[in-house]
Scaffold this motif. Structure first.
Motif, mmCIF file in Angstrom:
data_model
loop_
_atom_site.group_PDB
_atom_site.id
_atom_site.type_symbol
_atom_site.label_atom_id
_atom_site.label_comp_id
_atom_site.label_asym_id
_atom_site.label_seq_id
_atom_site.Cartn_x
_atom_site.Cartn_y
_atom_site.Cartn_z
ATOM 1 N N ARG A 38 0.969 -1.186 -0.060
ATOM 2 C CA ARG A 38 -0.177 0.030 0.105
ATOM 3 C C ARG A 38 0.914 1.319 0.077
ATOM 4 N N VAL A 48 2.067 -4.865 2.869
ATOM 5 C CA VAL A 48 0.855 -5.209 3.933
ATOM 6 C C VAL A 48 1.055 -6.774 4.172
ATOM 7 N N VAL A 63 -0.295 -4.187 10.353
ATOM 8 C CA VAL A 63 -1.521 -4.770 10.222
ATOM 9 C C VAL A 63 -1.686 -6.313 10.852
ATOM 10 N N MET A 82 -9.510 -7.498 5.463
ATOM 11 C CA MET A 82 -9.094 -6.397 6.348
ATOM 12 C C MET A 82 -10.187 -5.927 7.198
ATOM 13 N N LEU A 85 -10.634 -1.927 10.750
ATOM 14 C CA LEU A 85 -9.711 -0.993 9.946
ATOM 15 C C LEU A 85 -9.659 0.495 10.958
ATOM 16 N N ASP A 89 -4.960 3.435 7.656
ATOM 17 C CA ASP A 89 -5.056 2.296 6.630
ATOM 18 C C ASP A 89 -5.349 2.893 5.461
ATOM 19 N N TYR A 93 -4.095 0.305 -2.388
ATOM 20 C CA TYR A 93 -3.282 -0.917 -2.320
ATOM 21 C C TYR A 93 -3.265 -1.631 -3.583
#
Length: 122
Positions: A38, A48, A63, A82, A85, A89, A93
């Motif tokens: 990302r 990520v 993460v 995901m 969140l 974030d 991506y």
């Protein structure tokens, strides 16, 4: 020629969930690692999560425990689930895949998708 196409981005409130998906198509003999990176404005692209063909995974520290990467090898698909969140974030991506296009190609090339925007509102 190889293409990676991402889907699933969007706008979500903090604490919510999203699933990103990426499919690889074209001249593909085999795919080893598939991953998600990302990039937020003014930031460098960061890892990520990655998953190898055999299933081993690595996650970025920010993460861990919230995101899960998994893949469907027969369909050349990789997903990123995901959860929980946070506004931090928010980023574009990108999907990546390390691909051999033929049996005679002894090395892998890394391909990238076009990116999908994820925005988390507070």
């Amino acid at each position: 020629q190889v293409q990676l196409v991402e889907s699933g981005g969007g706008l979500v409130q903090a604490g919510g969930s999203l699933r990103l998906s990426c499919v690889a198509s074209g001249s593909i003999f085999s795919i080893n690692g598939m991953g998600w990176y990302r990039q937020a404005p003014a930031n460098q692209r960061e890892l990520v999560a990655v998953i190898r063909r055999a299933g081993s995974t690595n996650y970025g520290d920010s993460v861990k425990g919230r995101f899960t990467i998994f893949r469907e090898n027969a369909k050349n698909l990789v997903h990123l689930e995901m959860n929980s969140l946070k506004p931090e974030d928010t980023a574009v991506y990108y999907c990546s895949a390390d691909i051999r296009s033929s049996p005679s190609q002894t090395y892998e090339l890394r391909y990238w998708g076009q990116g999908t925007q994820v925005t988390v509102s507070s």
